[in-house]
Design a protein around this motif. Structure first.
Motif, PDB file in Angstrom:
ATOM      1  N   ILE A 509       0.901  -1.215  -0.030  1.00  0.00           N
ATOM      2  CA  ILE A 509      -0.090   0.089  -0.015  1.00  0.00           C
ATOM      3  C   ILE A 509       1.105   1.296  -0.457  1.00  0.00           C
ATOM      4  O   ILE A 509       1.448   1.076   1.095  1.00  0.00           O
ATOM      5  CB  ILE A 509      -1.325  -0.178   1.427  1.00  0.00           C
ATOM      6  N   SER A 510       1.064   2.085  -1.256  1.00  0.00           N
ATOM      7  CA  SER A 510       1.702   2.977  -1.575  1.00  0.00           C
ATOM      8  C   SER A 510       0.776   4.416  -1.479  1.00  0.00           C
ATOM      9  O   SER A 510      -0.217   3.910  -1.776  1.00  0.00           O
ATOM     10  CB  SER A 510       2.420   3.048  -2.150  1.00  0.00           C
ATOM     11  N   ASP A 511       1.575   5.815  -1.264  1.00  0.00           N
ATOM     12  CA  ASP A 511       0.994   6.739  -1.972  1.00  0.00           C
ATOM     13  C   ASP A 511       2.342   7.497  -1.953  1.00  0.00           C
ATOM     14  O   ASP A 511       3.161   7.798  -1.950  1.00  0.00           O
ATOM     15  CB  ASP A 511       0.354   7.250  -0.621  1.00  0.00           C
ATOM     16  N   ASP A 512       1.534   9.202  -2.916  1.00  0.00           N
ATOM     17  CA  ASP A 512       2.212  10.046  -3.450  1.00  0.00           C
ATOM     18  C   ASP A 512       2.242  11.308  -2.521  1.00  0.00           C
ATOM     19  O   ASP A 512       1.986  12.568  -2.869  1.00  0.00           O
ATOM     20  CB  ASP A 512       2.151  10.494  -4.266  1.00  0.00           C
ATOM     21  N   GLY A 513       1.914  11.258  -0.661  1.00  0.00           N
ATOM     22  CA  GLY A 513       2.107  12.039   0.067  1.00  0.00           C
ATOM     23  C   GLY A 513       2.789  12.563   0.302  1.00  0.00           C
ATOM     24  O   GLY A 513       4.297  12.698  -0.097  1.00  0.00           O
ATOM     25  N   ILE A 514       2.428  13.419   1.394  1.00  0.00           N
ATOM     26  CA  ILE A 514       4.050  14.416   1.807  1.00  0.00           C
ATOM     27  C   ILE A 514       4.619  13.241   2.158  1.00  0.00           C
ATOM     28  O   ILE A 514       6.246  14.085   3.341  1.00  0.00           O
ATOM     29  CB  ILE A 514       3.277  15.327   2.887  1.00  0.00           C
ATOM     30  N   GLY A 515       4.368  11.626   3.437  1.00  0.00           N
ATOM     31  CA  GLY A 515       5.298  11.159   4.157  1.00  0.00           C
ATOM     32  C   GLY A 515       6.218  11.841   5.227  1.00  0.00           C
ATOM     33  O   GLY A 515       5.559  13.296   5.973  1.00  0.00           O
ATOM     34  N   PHE A 516       6.603  11.268   6.252  1.00  0.00           N
ATOM     35  CA  PHE A 516       7.129  11.362   6.890  1.00  0.00           C
ATOM     36  C   PHE A 516       8.371  10.655   7.811  1.00  0.00           C
ATOM     37  O   PHE A 516       8.600   9.941   7.449  1.00  0.00           O
ATOM     38  CB  PHE A 516       5.772  10.968   8.877  1.00  0.00           C
ATOM     39  N   ASP A 517       8.531  11.308   8.943  1.00  0.00           N
ATOM     40  CA  ASP A 517      10.121  10.891   9.161  1.00  0.00           C
ATOM     41  C   ASP A 517      10.149   9.585   9.560  1.00  0.00           C
ATOM     42  O   ASP A 517       9.545   9.161  10.964  1.00  0.00           O
ATOM     43  CB  ASP A 517      11.000  11.755  10.380  1.00  0.00           C
ATOM     44  N   ILE A 518      10.813   7.789   9.449  1.00  0.00           N
ATOM     45  CA  ILE A 518      10.396   7.053   9.379  1.00  0.00           C
ATOM     46  C   ILE A 518      11.361   6.618  10.706  1.00  0.00           C
ATOM     47  O   ILE A 518      10.920   5.706  11.652  1.00  0.00           O
ATOM     48  CB  ILE A 518      10.585   5.732   8.619  1.00  0.00           C
ATOM     49  N   GLU A 519      12.638   7.172  10.617  1.00  0.00           N
ATOM     50  CA  GLU A 519      13.444   7.003  11.789  1.00  0.00           C
ATOM     51  C   GLU A 519      12.580   6.989  12.955  1.00  0.00           C
ATOM     52  O   GLU A 519      13.534   6.884  14.230  1.00  0.00           O
ATOM     53  CB  GLU A 519      14.660   7.376  11.735  1.00  0.00           C
ATOM     54  N   THR A 520      12.778   8.797  13.242  1.00  0.00           N
ATOM     55  CA  THR A 520      11.022   9.002  14.228  1.00  0.00           C
ATOM     56  C   THR A 520      10.126   8.767  14.792  1.00  0.00           C
ATOM     57  O   THR A 520      10.254   8.978  16.564  1.00  0.00           O
ATOM     58  CB  THR A 520      12.650  10.422  14.334  1.00  0.00           C
ATOM     59  N   GLU A 521       9.405   8.749  13.553  1.00  0.00           N
ATOM     60  CA  GLU A 521       8.640   8.891  14.138  1.00  0.00           C
ATOM     61  C   GLU A 521       7.074   7.554  14.170  1.00  0.00           C
ATOM     62  O   GLU A 521       6.887   6.901  14.606  1.00  0.00           O
ATOM     63  CB  GLU A 521       7.804   9.515  13.427  1.00  0.00           C
ATOM     64  N   ALA A 522       8.241   6.504  13.106  1.00  0.00           N
ATOM     65  CA  ALA A 522       7.622   5.378  12.840  1.00  0.00           C
ATOM     66  C   ALA A 522       7.267   4.680  13.633  1.00  0.00           C
ATOM     67  O   ALA A 522       9.002   4.417  14.880  1.00  0.00           O
ATOM     68  CB  ALA A 522       8.193   4.225  11.795  1.00  0.00           C
ATOM     69  N   PHE A 523       6.461   3.676  14.580  1.00  0.00           N
ATOM     70  CA  PHE A 523       6.215   3.071  15.906  1.00  0.00           C
ATOM     71  C   PHE A 523       6.663   3.908  17.002  1.00  0.00           C
ATOM     72  O   PHE A 523       6.744   2.700  18.491  1.00  0.00           O
ATOM     73  CB  PHE A 523       6.779   2.002  15.639  1.00  0.00           C
ATOM     74  N   LYS A 524       6.718   5.015  17.307  1.00  0.00           N
ATOM     75  CA  LYS A 524       6.334   5.474  18.375  1.00  0.00           C
ATOM     76  C   LYS A 524       5.370   6.790  18.955  1.00  0.00           C
ATOM     77  O   LYS A 524       5.487   7.085  19.728  1.00  0.00           O
ATOM     78  CB  LYS A 524       7.736   6.711  18.063  1.00  0.00           C
ATOM     79  N   LYS A 525       4.903   6.925  17.415  1.00  0.00           N
ATOM     80  CA  LYS A 525       2.887   8.073  18.095  1.00  0.00           C
ATOM     81  C   LYS A 525       1.666   6.977  17.269  1.00  0.00           C
ATOM     82  O   LYS A 525       2.489   6.647  16.134  1.00  0.00           O
ATOM     83  CB  LYS A 525       3.006   8.978  17.003  1.00  0.00           C
ATOM     84  N   GLY A 526       1.555   6.709  18.385  1.00  0.00           N
ATOM     85  CA  GLY A 526       0.224   6.093  18.142  1.00  0.00           C
ATOM     86  C   GLY A 526       0.030   4.891  18.177  1.00  0.00           C
ATOM     87  O   GLY A 526       1.589   3.923  18.180  1.00  0.00           O
TER      88      GLY A 526
END
Length: 589
Positions: A509-526
């Protein structure tokens, strides 16, 4: 570095010092050899020059005599001048061939004499000598051909007419000398036995060698003839006996020109005087200083090594204790991780069960009540058909409110547990989820690609795939600000991907949106991404999240498909594999 290496180091130092001393002595020996070679070249050049002078002088003397054989005054003046100029010329002589004394068998003057013939013995008396004094006057009229010292020399000279040297002989002063002879004919007359002359120089051999004050102690110069007989030698001061075990340097030169043949030999006894003691002492002092500093450094290094060894032993003991504690703590953490995973899986299972029960309750209980309310409202409307009546209006309002409550409840039921997932299968449930997400209202274009037998999977895979899609769509709508969304779900039965072989699900599942910082935010918020990851892990799959090329986000999940009994066995094994360091869930960067 250990102390038992010190004797080897000392031995090596001694060997190195001996080598350095040997190199220093060799350098001194080389310098002395070069000096001896230079001295030999100097003496050779001096003797060669005098031999050349002797030959030139003899040639000049012969030319003068051949031109003016009877002008003894001019000849004597020339000879006297040459003796003053060249002190090594002892005297100048002229011998003239004469016939033998007459016998009773005829007159010698009647014989036609051949000056180059050896068939008879002519006479070569001295007719001129310079200096002429009481010590040399007795030599006049002396026949040199009858002298055994000069006989062969005279014969060779009159035969070849080239300069030739006589054997050495003793002068009246007991000095060694030799004669240089050259035969010639009187000029402007036909060659005959009566005008054959031999000019000779008596050369003092001691005058051939140059001044030897430059010689150092234990040095000598020898001037020898062709046979090696010593003609003259100069020895240096020999007060100090030379050391016999030291080498002796020798240089030899040979002179064989101008009718004169000599051998020169210069020898030098290598001694302590030729050794550069200052350099040798400096070398030894430097070597000793280096040895002392090296030993001090090595002792310090040994001491440091001992301290390091002690410290290392202490650290090793502490490290082993720490490793034991770490191993114990790791095992506890692994057990806790397994327990947490198990609880997470149970929570997800309980959550799905509660959602299903809640959806069923809403459908069964609230749905029936709302249907009953709407039925009563419709009965009231039939009883009071007048639209202006309060009862009709109230019934209409009740029916509308009930319909609205039903719509909201139906939406909640589809969110909690889509009925299409149980009734129609995964693909229709996903289509219903896509419709309910309303991408068109948010200006998002959706691109789908479903392949394989997706409706033939068990409940665990269906609900996991649906929840992944549902959560991903929710995040895209809330945060991505995308214009395009791609969802690819493939069921593949061959090959391998991400170390998963055989029958498997591949979800992207992929998109062409603004994305986010995977290193610092993935699995750490929500808990949205965490829930997606844990659902994939529960099925022994691989979950990855990374950037979608230059923009947007891409989620990839690969889940192995197992049959019912195999799925239960593998689920049991997966709990033990959770503790391993190579958990098949991670991030792609």
């Amino acid at each position: 570095m250990q102390r038992n290496f010190f004797p080897f180091i000392t031995t090596g130092w001694l060997l190195l010092t001996l080598i350095m001393v040997g190199l220093s002595l060799y350098a001194d020996y080389t310098n002395l050899k070069k000096s001896v070679s230079n001295d030999a070249q100097f003496v050779y050049a001096s003797v060669y020059e005098k031999a050349y002078i002797n030959e030139v002088l003899l040639q000049s003397f012969s030319v003068l005599v051949s031109s003016l054989p009877n002008d003894h005054e001019a000849i004597r003046s020339f000879a006297n001048e040459m003796r003053k100029r060249y002190p090594h010329i002892e005297r100048l002589q002229i011998q003239q061939q004469q016939v033998p004394f007459t016998t009773s068998y005829g007159k010698a003057t009647e014989y036609n004499l051949d000056p180059t013939s050896d068939e008879f013995n002519a006479r070569f008396p001295i007719t001129f000598i310079e200096p002429l004094n009481p010590d040399t006057r007795y030599l006049l009229k002396k026949d040199l051909l009858s002298d055994p010292v000069f006989a062969n020399t005279i014969r060779f000279a009159r035969k070849y007419h080239q300069p030739i040297t006589s054997p050495s002989f003793k002068l009246d002063e007991q000095q060694n000398a030799y004669g240089l002879f050259l035969a010639f004919f009187e000029r402007n007359t036909p060659p005959s036995g009566l005008n054959l002359y031999i000019a000779s120089l008596v050369i003092n051999i001691e005058g051939m060698l140059p001044n030897t004050n430059f010689l150092s102690k234990h040095s000598s110069i020898k001037l020898m003839d062709e046979s090696g007989l010593i003609l003259d030698q100069h020895l240096s001061d020999q007060d100090i006996q030379p050391t016999s075990w030291l080498p002796q340097l020798e240089e030899q030169r040979t002179i064989n020109r101008f009718g004169q043949s000599f051998q020169l030999q210069i020898s030098h006894q290598f001694g302590l005087k030729n050794i550069n003691l200052s350099t040798l002492m400096i070398l030894l002092c430097c070597s000793l200083a280096v040895y002392i500093l090296l030993m001090a450094y090595l002792r310090q290094k040994v001491q440091t090594a001992i301290e390091h060894s002690t410290l290392y032993a202490t650290l090793n003991t502490e490290r082993q204790q720490l490793e034991t504690r770490i191993h114990t703590r790791t095992r506890e953490l692994r057990e806790q991780l397994i327990e947490n995973r198990r609880l997470t899986h149970q929570v997800l299972a309980v959550q799905e069960r509660e959602r299903r029960n809640l959806s069923r309750e809403l459908h069964d209980e609230l749905g029936q009540s709302l249907t009953a309310i709407r039925t009563d409202a419709k009965i009231l409307k039939r009883i009071h058909p007048e639209e202006s009546s309060i009862v009709n209006q109230t019934a209409e309002s009740i029916d509308a409110i009930a319909q609205n409550i039903y719509d909201v409840t139906y939406g909640m039921m589809r969110t909690l547990r889509p009925s299409a997932l149980d009734d129609l299968g995964l693909v229709d449930a996903l289509q219903e989820c896509i419709i309910s997400t309303r991408f068109n209202e948010h200006g998002i274009a959706l691109h789908t690609d479903f392949r394989g037998a997706l409706n033939e999977m068990s409940e665990d895979y269906n609900i996991t795939l649906f929840r992944l899609t549902q959560e991903a769509f929710s995040n895209i709508i809330k945060y991505a600000k995308a214009r395009n969304v791609w969802i690819d779900i493939h069921r593949v039965s061959k090959g391998n991907r991400k170390e998963i072989n055989g029958d498997r699900l591949e979800i992207m599942i992929s998109d062409d949106g603004i994305g986010f910082d995977i290193e610092t935010e993935a699995f750490k918020k929500g808990f949205g991404l965490i829930g997606m990851r844990e659902r994939v892990r529960a099925l022994d799959g691989v979950f990855q999240i990374r950037h979608n090329h230059d923009r947007g986000t891409r989620i990839i999940a690969i889940i192995p498909l197992l049959a019912g009994p195999e799925r239960e066995i593998e689920a049991t094994r997966s709990e033990a594999a959770i503790a391993g360091p190579a958990t098949p869930v991670g991030l792609l960067h």
